[in-house]
Every structure is written in structure tokens, then in C-alpha cells.
Design a protein around this motif. Structure first.
Motif, short mmCIF file in Angstrom:
data_model
loop_
_atom_site.label_atom_id
_atom_site.label_comp_id
_atom_site.label_asym_id
_atom_site.label_seq_id
_atom_site.Cartn_x
_atom_site.Cartn_y
_atom_site.Cartn_z
N GLN A 352 -13.99 11.36 -10.02
CA GLN A 352 -13.92 12.76 -9.64
C GLN A 352 -13.38 13.66 -10.75
O GLN A 352 -13.87 14.76 -10.98
CB GLN A 352 -13.03 12.91 -8.39
N PHE A 353 -12.36 13.18 -11.46
CA PHE A 353 -11.65 14.05 -12.40
C PHE A 353 -11.77 13.60 -13.86
O PHE A 353 -11.41 14.37 -14.76
CB PHE A 353 -10.16 14.13 -12.03
N GLY A 354 -12.26 12.38 -14.13
CA GLY A 354 -12.40 11.93 -15.51
C GLY A 354 -11.09 11.92 -16.26
O GLY A 354 -11.00 12.42 -17.39
N VAL A 355 -10.04 11.34 -15.65
CA VAL A 355 -8.71 11.36 -16.25
C VAL A 355 -8.66 10.55 -17.54
O VAL A 355 -8.10 10.98 -18.54
CB VAL A 355 -7.66 10.82 -15.25
N PHE A 356 -9.25 9.35 -17.51
CA PHE A 356 -9.20 8.47 -18.68
C PHE A 356 -10.32 8.83 -19.65
O PHE A 356 -11.48 8.91 -19.27
CB PHE A 356 -9.31 7.00 -18.26
N PRO A 361 -14.67 8.79 -28.95
CA PRO A 361 -15.93 8.94 -28.21
C PRO A 361 -17.16 8.52 -28.99
O PRO A 361 -18.17 8.14 -28.40
CB PRO A 361 -15.97 10.45 -27.90
N GLU A 362 -17.11 8.57 -30.33
CA GLU A 362 -18.28 8.23 -31.13
C GLU A 362 -18.63 6.75 -31.01
O GLU A 362 -19.78 6.36 -31.16
CB GLU A 362 -18.05 8.60 -32.59
N ILE A 363 -17.62 5.91 -30.76
CA ILE A 363 -17.87 4.47 -30.65
C ILE A 363 -18.56 4.15 -29.33
O ILE A 363 -19.48 3.33 -29.27
CB ILE A 363 -16.54 3.69 -30.76
N TYR A 364 -18.12 4.81 -28.24
CA TYR A 364 -18.64 4.52 -26.91
C TYR A 364 -19.71 5.52 -26.45
O TYR A 364 -20.16 5.46 -25.32
CB TYR A 364 -17.49 4.49 -25.90
N TYR A 365 -20.09 6.46 -27.33
CA TYR A 365 -21.16 7.42 -27.07
C TYR A 365 -20.85 8.37 -25.92
O TYR A 365 -21.76 8.98 -25.36
CB TYR A 365 -22.48 6.69 -26.77
N MET A 366 -19.60 8.51 -25.54
CA MET A 366 -19.21 9.45 -24.49
C MET A 366 -17.71 9.67 -24.54
O MET A 366 -16.96 8.85 -25.09
CB MET A 366 -19.65 8.97 -23.12
N LYS A 367 -17.28 10.78 -23.96
CA LYS A 367 -15.87 11.15 -24.00
C LYS A 367 -15.09 10.51 -22.87
O LYS A 367 -14.05 9.89 -23.08
CB LYS A 367 -15.75 12.68 -23.93
N GLU A 368 -15.57 10.66 -21.63
CA GLU A 368 -14.88 10.11 -20.46
C GLU A 368 -15.44 8.75 -20.10
O GLU A 368 -16.64 8.50 -20.25
CB GLU A 368 -15.02 11.07 -19.27
N ALA A 369 -14.57 7.87 -19.61
CA ALA A 369 -15.01 6.54 -19.20
C ALA A 369 -15.79 6.65 -17.90
O ALA A 369 -15.24 7.05 -16.87
CB ALA A 369 -13.80 5.64 -19.01
#
Length: 412
Positions: A352-356, A361-369
Motif C-alpha cells: 500500500q505505501f511502499g515503505v521499503f 534502484p539501478e541494480i534492481y530496476y525499480m525504487k520500491e520493493a
């Protein structure tokens, strides 16, 4: 009522049981199972969530299966055109499991501003292109519309927009090199209507979306000539089988390649997440099992006199083992309850909130888990944990068979 279950329930509910030596051990065992369940749920949710999200992003740019001409030259400017008039287009009914098919073409070029320039790949799309894949990544403006007459609307990544200092509404000058001695360089002016950010920099730093008719004109193709077909499948888990079936049902001069084959290194990396998930689940179950075995032995030691009395009254070893297995099962279920409550709560908060957020982010191709779970995974995890813990405890419960009734009754 079941005799063994009745005794086990009385033991679990007795006050002296809660205040006895085994009380703290049982609490530690419950906590170990709860923590293990939380870790396993989070590992599954984030691992599968990341896999699915990256697959979605790769599919958004290339489709699940790419149908094109055989070509050993991988330059975008040497793409051999194919006819749009195919038996499988616009409805791919030759193979089951196909969700959608659309046409595209690629052409390399350069965007130039007064201060700088960037190399780009223009992805030409037609009116049948499904822009829903880009909706979730749209940051500014709107998605282009190519359903009418030829227009100059384009969609560009936030990465390129920042590097070129472009914003929605700007005019964008692009330059293309042709194999034409009379006009080796051609220019196209575009209108920037939307900016997206997929988080996949490998693609964001290259692709610009425009009307396919611009590429057809630049390459001097006929209106019915395109670069490739992008095919989307209903079940990604069956991609290899579907890709093979597609290849068998297209003309011999055409090739079909899945994105798993095209971007082998990315999907090989994603497959490692499965091993990590299994490893974490295995470690957590072993830890929970060891804690439960310790708690079971303490329970058996604490109830030695009761075991001797039951044996003296004619109870079999297996009957007494079941008493302790029922009791252990109750402890495991308590741990699973609290583990699921806390674990699913944390996953819901992240969803819901994308806390983690990932530190890089460049390694995992996204900012939020990203997180993903369904009822099957939850039920399978809980049932598997319960079954494996009880299996380990079944072996540990054989301690009961070595207790002699006379010595047990005298035990202090």
C-alpha cells in the motif's frame, strides 16, 4: 473424544504447564516459528514480486515473443522488413495461449538540442499498440494517439528528458542516417506529449516511442511493411512451450524468439531468486524444527511421571507419542498464526505505501520493493511448515519409547 487429543488439550490449557520450566522454552519455540514464517512470507512476496515486475517491464518494451525476419546483423538500421499480411495477424488463432499481437519497427537515431545530444532508438508502433503497459510508468503528460492520421507525437523516458532538458510540449529534433548517397541524413521533428519512467535504465536510456509510419517513410518501406510482430502470452510460465509452438506455425522465412532467449542474462539472474527463496524457506524450517524438538524434549522430561503412569495403565508408546505430537502441533499453529498475522500485515503495508526501498534502484530496476502473494502460496507455506515440523518431531518423540514405567513413576 479422541483420548490423546483430550490429554494434550488438558496439558496445553493447564496453568502449571504455563508457569513450569517448559513455559519459556515453548514461548521461544512459538517465537521461532512466528519469526520464521514472517521471513518466509516476505522472501516469497518480494522474490516473486521482483521477478514478475521485471518480466512485466521487459515485456512492455518487447512483448513476450518477437516474430521477425532472420537477420544476423543486429543493427537497428539494417532491420529487414516483413509484410504485415500474415495468416496470424491481427488475430493469432493458430496457437492457444496467445493474448495479443501488435506490430512494431525500430530505427536508431540521435536527438539534438542546443546544448547536447543523445543516441536513441525510435520504436515505431501502430494504432493497435497496447499502451496499457506504459500507463503505470507515465510520469508527465499523456500517452500518444496514433489511431488517426500521421502525427508527430512521441513518448520519451524521464532519463532522456532530464539529460536533454526536455519537458512536455517541447519540439524534439531527431536525426537519422540512411543508406542513401543523395540524402545520407534525414531530420524529423516531433512533439513531446508524454514522459515515462519504467525504472529499467537499460531500456529508458534508449527508447523513444513514435508512429510506425515515420519509420516506414524513413526506410522507404511500403505501408504494409513492418519490422516485427510482438506477441503477448496469457501464461508467462509456459513461455518456452508457446514460443516453440509459434515458431512451428509461422512461415519458414520468419523467426520467433522469446524475451527469455533474447535477454537470457536478465532471466538467468531472476531464476537465482527461486534458489534464494528455497534456501531461506529451508533454513527457517530447520531452525523452527530444532526449536520445536527442544521444546518437545523438555515437555517429555517434564511429564515423565505422567508417561510412566499412562504406560502402567496400558497405553501404547504410539498413543503417548500422539499426546505430545498433538501438543506440539498446537504450539506450531500458534506460531504460524502470529507469523502470518505479522508477516501479511508487513506485506500489506509495503504493497500500500511502499515503505521499503532498494538502496540502489539501478541494480534492481525499480525504487520500491514490489510484493506479490496469492492464497495458494500462503496455504502451501503453512501446510508445508506444519507437515515438516511434525515430521521432525515424530522422530524426536521416539524418546517416549525408551522411558520405563517403574523408573518414570519414581522420577522426581
Amino acid at each position: 473424544m479422541n483420548f490423546e487429543y483430550f490429554i494434550a488439550r488438558r496439558i496445553a490449557r493447564s496453568k502449571d504447564h504455563k508457569s513450569s520450566v517448559s513455559g519459556p522454552i515453548i514461548k521461544i519455540a512459538i517465537a521461532a516459528i512466528a519469526i520464521g514464517t514472517i521471513v518466509m512470507l516476505i522472501a516469497i512476496a518480494t522474490g516473486i514480486g521482483l521477478q514478475r515486475k521485471i518480466k512485466e517491464k521487459v515485456s512492455a518494451f518487447h512483448g513476450d515473443i518477437i516474430i521477425s525476419n532472420y537477420d544476423t546483423n543486429f543493427s537497428f538500421d539494417s532491420q529487414i522488413p516483413i509484410s504485415i499480411n500474415q495468416e496470424f495477424y491481427p488475430e493469432f488463432n493458430l496457437v492457444p495461449g496467445i493474448k495479443d499481437i501488435q506490430v512494431t519497427a525500430l530505427k536508431g537515431g540521435v536527438i539534438r538540442t542546443e546544448e547536447t545530444f543523445e543516441g536513441i532508438v525510435v520504436k515505431g508502433v501502430d494504432a493497435d499498440y497496447d499502451f496499457s503497459h506504459f500507463e503505470q510508468y507515465l510520469k508527465e503528460g499523456r500517452l500518444p494517439d496514433y489511431s488517426g492520421n500521421l502525427n508527430a507525437e512521441i513518448l520519451i523516458s524521464e532519463y532522456l528528458a532530464n539529460r536533454l532538458d526536455l519537458k512536455v510540449g517541447d519540439k524534439v529534433a531527431t536525426y537519422f542516417v540512411n543508406n542513401d548517397s543523395e540524402r545520407p541524413t534525414r531530420t524529423r521533428g516531433f512533439d513531446l506529449v508524454g514522459i515515462y519512467n519504467s525504472g529499467f535504465q537499460e531500456f529508458d536510456e534508449q527508447f523513444l516511442v513514435a508512429d510506425i509510419r515515420h519509420i516506414q517513410r524513413l526506410n522507404k518501406w511500403e505501408p504494409d511493411q513492418i519490422g516485427s510482430f510482438e506477441v503477448f502470452v496469457e501464461d508467462f510460465d509456459k513461455l518456452s512451450e508457446t514460443s516453440a509452438a509459434v515458431y512451428e506455425n509461422i512461415d519458414s522465412e520468419l523467426n520467433a524468439i522469446s524475451i527469455r532467449e533474447k535477454y537470457f542474462s536478465i532471466f538467468e539472474w531472476l531464476d537465482l531468486f527461486d534458489f534464494n527463496i528455497y534456501l531461506i524457506i529451508g533454513i527457517m524450517i530447520v531452525i523452527a524444527g530444532i526449536n520445536m524438538i527442544t521444546a518437545l524434549w523438555v515437555l517429555i522430561l517434564e511429564r515423565t511421571q505422567m508417561i510412566g503412569t499412562l504406560k502402567a495403565l496400558g497405553s501404547s508408546d504410539w498413543s503417548i507419542q500422539k499426546v505430545f505430537l498433538y501438543n506440539a502441533g498446537y504450539i506450531i499453529l500458534r506460531g504460524l498464526f502470529w507469523g502470518n498475522l505479522i508477516g501479511l500485515g508487513l506485506i500489506a503495508i509495503q504493497w500500500q505505501f511502499g515503505v521499503f526501498e532498494y538502496p540502489d534502484p539501478e541494480i534492481y530496476y525499480m525504487k520500491e520493493a514490489p510484493v506479490y502473494l496469492n492464497a495458494f502460496y500462503i496455504l502451501a507455506l503453512n501446510a508445508g511448515t506444519l507437515a515438516l515440523c511434525l515430521l521432525m518431531l515424530w522422530g524426536a518423540s521416539y524418546t517416549v519409547t525408551r522411558i520405563a514405567p517403574i523408573k518414570a513413576i519414581r522420577f522426581q
